[in-house]
Design an enzyme around this catalytic site. Structure first.
Site, mmCIF file in Angstrom:
data_model
loop_
_atom_site.group_PDB
_atom_site.id
_atom_site.type_symbol
_atom_site.label_atom_id
_atom_site.label_comp_id
_atom_site.label_asym_id
_atom_site.label_seq_id
_atom_site.Cartn_x
_atom_site.Cartn_y
_atom_site.Cartn_z
ATOM 1 C CE1 TYR A 50 17.077 -13.824 -43.972
ATOM 2 C CE2 TYR A 50 14.788 -14.461 -44.216
ATOM 3 C CZ TYR A 50 16.064 -14.732 -43.770
ATOM 4 O OH TYR A 50 16.320 -15.931 -43.144
ATOM 5 C CB SER A 69 20.816 -24.149 -46.199
ATOM 6 O OG SER A 69 21.584 -24.497 -47.335
ATOM 7 N N PRO A 70 18.030 -26.651 -46.347
ATOM 8 C CG PRO A 70 15.797 -27.075 -46.883
ATOM 9 C CD PRO A 70 16.740 -25.954 -46.574
ATOM 10 C CG LEU A 71 17.329 -28.737 -51.073
ATOM 11 C CD1 LEU A 71 16.987 -28.323 -52.500
ATOM 12 C CD2 LEU A 71 16.749 -30.112 -50.762
ATOM 13 N N GLY A 72 21.383 -28.288 -48.515
ATOM 14 C CA GLY A 72 22.827 -28.175 -48.354
ATOM 15 C C GLY A 72 23.510 -27.637 -49.598
ATOM 16 C CG PHE A 127 20.716 -29.033 -56.253
ATOM 17 C CD1 PHE A 127 20.584 -29.805 -57.394
ATOM 18 C CD2 PHE A 127 19.957 -29.362 -55.139
ATOM 19 C CE1 PHE A 127 19.708 -30.882 -57.434
ATOM 20 C CE2 PHE A 127 19.073 -30.439 -55.172
ATOM 21 C CZ PHE A 127 18.953 -31.203 -56.326
ATOM 22 C CD GLU A 145 30.520 -25.807 -52.114
ATOM 23 O OE1 GLU A 145 31.422 -26.671 -51.939
ATOM 24 O OE2 GLU A 145 30.246 -24.932 -51.270
#
Length: 291
Positions: A50, A204-207, A210, A212
């Site tokens: 990171y 990436s739990p919200l995919g 927000f 695309e």
């Protein structure tokens, strides 16, 4: 296998804290760490790569200056990816799971994070050349020395975990899992974690909700609209509540540095999504009735 309650249910992902994102100063990092702790977010997720191999050191400097009690937080890190980067003499991206490299990577993370131990140490991605006996030797040495408390993997399939477990116990798996990226519900990954009481973390739990605007996210948005009023919740809270409903006991790694969204993430734990609402959202994601 360690008690999963040792980690906070919402994990703070640090990937965007440094040069790959918000470029937080030491003071800003300390403030964000303290805010996370005030919410009950005590687990911080790292990886050696990171920030171009720089985030851990920046976080470690902030941690030292913060005077936060090390035993009050949990640190997760990962190793294995060798990027083509100015700080590394690599000519091609690859994976290295030699015994010496795994041990060296863990020790580098300890040095950079300014800590004596990692609560959880993960292999970042599977390598076609990894050998379970070699990995076991490295992990056993690190565990015996107290440099890591637990060992796990990230982005591994059930068969790859089975391969490793011929030689070493795997306590957790961190995978991509969200309403918009839910293949792990069907390829055996979540089944395997649940069957073996293995800690299941979601990156990436919200995919892409927000990120695309497409037919999938439009369907999800339309389906969620009445639910937002029903549960008095925001869209990101409903996306997390959908994950929390799964019996695998998902630990989302939330990458935001926005305090309001971190607070909302913790509040999502209080949402008990109705069964049919869960399937309505799955149907919206898939674009067809559940078979």
């Amino acid at each position: 296998m360690e008690a999963k309650r040792a980690y906070s249910k919402v994990i703070a992902g640090t990937m965007t804290w440094g040069s790959w994102g918000k470029k937080l100063t030491t003071t800003e990092m300390i403030d964000l760490m303290q805010f996370c702790r005030s919410l009950g977010i005590t687990t911080f997720d790292h990886a050696d790569i990171y920030g171009g191999y720089a985030n851990e050191a920046a976080f470690g400097n902030a941690l030292k200056e913060s005077n936060i009690d090390r035993t009050a937080i949990q640190l997760i890190s990962k190793c294995g990816i060798q990027m083509v980067d100015a700080s590394r003499n690599n000519v091609v991206k690859h994976y290295n799971y030699d015994k010496a490299y795994i041990i060296w990577s863990a020790e580098q993370s300890l040095k950079n994070l300014k800590t004596d131990y990692l609560d959880l140490f993960l292999l970042h991605r599977p390598s076609p050349l990894m050998h379970p006996a070699v990995i076991s030797e490295a992990v056993s040495e690190l565990l015996k020395a107290g440099k890591i408390k637990n060992f796990g993997v990230s982005n591994f399939t059930p068969s790859q975990i089975s391969l490793l477990e011929t030689a070493v116990s795997v306590s957790g798996n961190q995978v991509e899992f969200s309403l918009t990226a839910n293949d792990v519900m069907y390829d055996g990954t979540l089944d395997e974690s649940l069957a073996n009481n293995r800690m299941l973390m979601s990156w990436s739990p919200l995919g892409i909700y927000f990120k695309e605007k497409n037919e999938q996210t439009a369907r999800i948005g339309a389906t969620m609209k009445p639910m937002m009023a029903k549960y008095n919740a925001t869209a990101d809270q409903l996306l997390l509540a959908w994950l929390f409903k799964h019996p695998a006991g998902v630990y989302p790694v939330v990458g935001t540095t926005v305090k309001e969204r971190l607070k909302a993430s913790v509040e999502a734990l209080e949402i008990n999504m109705d069964l049919e609402d869960w399937f309505l959202l799955l149907e919206a994601s898939k674009g067809h009735e559940v078979p």
